[in-house]
Design an enzyme around this catalytic site. Structure first.
Site, short mmCIF file in Angstrom:
data_model
loop_
_atom_site.label_atom_id
_atom_site.label_comp_id
_atom_site.label_asym_id
_atom_site.label_seq_id
_atom_site.Cartn_x
_atom_site.Cartn_y
_atom_site.Cartn_z
CE LYS A 24 -3.01 0.72 3.48
NZ LYS A 24 -4.25 1.06 4.21
CB SER A 25 3.92 2.22 1.90
OG SER A 25 3.44 2.03 3.20
NE ARG A 29 5.91 6.58 1.03
CZ ARG A 29 5.00 6.29 1.93
NH1 ARG A 29 3.95 5.55 1.62
NH2 ARG A 29 5.12 6.73 3.18
N GLY A 95 -5.14 7.92 5.62
CA GLY A 95 -4.27 8.95 6.20
C GLY A 95 -3.06 9.21 5.33
CB SER A 166 4.74 9.84 11.51
OG SER A 166 3.86 9.92 10.41
CG ASP A 317 0.41 -0.47 9.27
OD1 ASP A 317 -0.29 0.27 10.01
OD2 ASP A 317 0.87 -0.09 8.19
NE ARG A 393 -2.71 -2.18 8.55
CZ ARG A 393 -2.29 -2.55 7.34
NH1 ARG A 393 -2.19 -3.82 7.02
NH2 ARG A 393 -1.97 -1.63 6.44
#
Length: 438
Positions: A24-25, A29, A95, A166, A317, A393
């Site tokens: 996902k990250s 991006r 987020g 973060s 996570d 999750r």
């Protein structure tokens, strides 16, 4: 509106191969950097979950083209920057989308209104509003929460000491730094995931790192990005679910293919190895800026562990699924350094402790984590109906618990699983799990 409920029950060992959805990250991006770049970006393996599709729609509103081609790849054609959107940007439940887009948009002469769902509207945005405001962006909002309007324009570089580790804060500041006069440096207490820095390098940004206080911290200077080809490996946070299930279910052995094994994402796997897990990394490779491997997991006799607090950012996570694994280990597991979880999609610490107790597990909350006192593989009763408050999750973690407990476990609000792992049920059933709609 009745929500989708899923029930998991014991069905014996897991066997076979799984390829979880794209990370996902990296998916978020790739879309954002592709939109900021000049020229074409091709993305192979994009995660097509709701969160990421919100980002795809957002970059279209900021002036890029983003479409799925017939061969399954995504093509992003960037205009070399963002332009004024005509409508509100809807970030859904994400987020990552909200915070990274706030950073990227800050560098352009535009005003953009960002909003999200009920859960995202509760999450704190001041952590990115503060540094971006220091750089010269302006924000209109109530209490620094969504909906908010970002007014971008002329930015100046800063050296920002973030009070939190973060990756979203770091990424927002670095993306703004692409358009800020001078240099922008982001200093954080513990290193958070570094996908933005790695991918900025692939897109040709002027980025390096400098030593401050004995640690390496990223520095970016004004840059024009160029389109790139991106391969999206499997998400280690999604791979965590089949792997955890194989470890706690006797006689299991599975291979999870093509997993991103970036060291800053492996806190969960390091902790599992400390607990005695039989895990091996095979076929390691590094196609574009990120390391990838297959992970082989076998059922294991686990014991409790207390990972160091500084590891928490590398497994934030996986905190819910780690606490489930701990219930099947022998002895005490103490997970600390995770106060970040109280502002995730839900207060994950309270949700996990309440759910574990309902399943007959000895668990207690700490201000920044929890303690689980495990009693071995056959000790978990299960038999509960779990409130997930729509946290994907948490839902998947309790379904894994139900696969190995004496009595079945039911979770509510299960449609939210689609935000990160659209084919969770199919993937687990293929390995031999019994998970079905109630």
């Amino acid at each position: 509106m009745s929500s989708m409920r899923l029930k998991a029950r014991f069905a014996g060992p897991l066997r076979g191969r799984a390829r979880p959805p794209g990370d996902k990250s990296i998916s978020h991006r790739a879309l954002i950097l592709g939109a900021l770049a000049h020229g074409v970006t091709e993305i192979d393996g994009l995660l097509e979950a709701e969160d990421v599709l919100c980002t795809a729609q957002a970059v279209r509103q900021f002036g890029a083209q983003a479409d799925k081609r017939d061969d399954g790849r995504w093509r992003v054609t960037g205009a070399g920057g963002f332009s004024q959107p005509s409508d509100t940007i809807d970030c859904g439940n994400s987020g990552t989308a909200a915070r990274l887009l706030m950073g990227a948009a800050s560098g352009f002469k535009l005003s953009a209104r960002l909003d999200g769902d009920q859960s995202l509207r509760k999450r704190p945005m001041n952590r990115v509003v503060a540094p971006l405001s220091q750089m010269g962006a302006r924000f209109d909002s109530t209490e620094n929460r969504l909906p908010l309007i970002v007014h971008g324009g002329k930015l100046k570089g800063v050296t920002y000491r973030s009070p939190v580790s973060s990756a979203q804060v770091k990424s927002a500041v670095l993306l703004a730094g692409l358009r800020a006069e001078g240099e922008t440096v982001l200093i954080e207490p513990e290193r958070s995931r570094d996908h933005t820095e790695r991918m900025l390098g692939v897109f040709g940004a002027d980025i390096d790192s400098i030593e401050v206080d004995g640690g390496q911290h990223p520095r970016v200077r004004p840059s024009q990005l160029r389109g790139a080809n991106i391969y999206v490996p499997a998400d280690p946070s999604s791979a965590a679910f089949p792997i955890a299930a194989a470890l706690i279910l006797g006689k299991s052995e599975i291979r999870v293919e093509d997993v991103l094994v970036n060291p800053l994402r492996l806190g969960f796997y390091e902790t599992l190895l400390e607990m005695g897990a039989k895990l091996t990394y095979e076929e390691r490779r590094d196609p574009i800026g990120e390391p990838i491997a297959d992970i082989v997991a076998q059922s294991s006799k686990l014991h409790g562990a207390s990972p160091p607090a500084k590891r928490a950012p590398a497994m934030i996570d996986e905190f819910p699924i780690l606490s489930v694994v701990a219930a099947f280990a022998q002895g005490e597991t103490r997970i600390v350094g995770a106060s970040e979880l109280r502002v995730k999609e839900s207060d994950r610490i309270t949700l996990m402790v309440d759910g574990l107790k309902a399943c007959g597990v000895d668990a207690e909350e700490l201000p920044d984590g929890l303690i689980v006192r495990g009693n071995g593989p056959k000790s978990v009763r299960g038999g509960a109906q779990i409130r997930t408050l729509g946290d994907h999750r948490v839902a998947m973690s309790f379904l894994v618990l139900g696969m190995a407990s004496k009595e079945p476990v039911t979770v509510d609000d299960a449609e939210m699983i689609a935000t990160s792992f659209p084919d969770f049920i199919g993937c687990m059933q293929k390995l031999g799990a019994d998970i079905r709609e109630v």
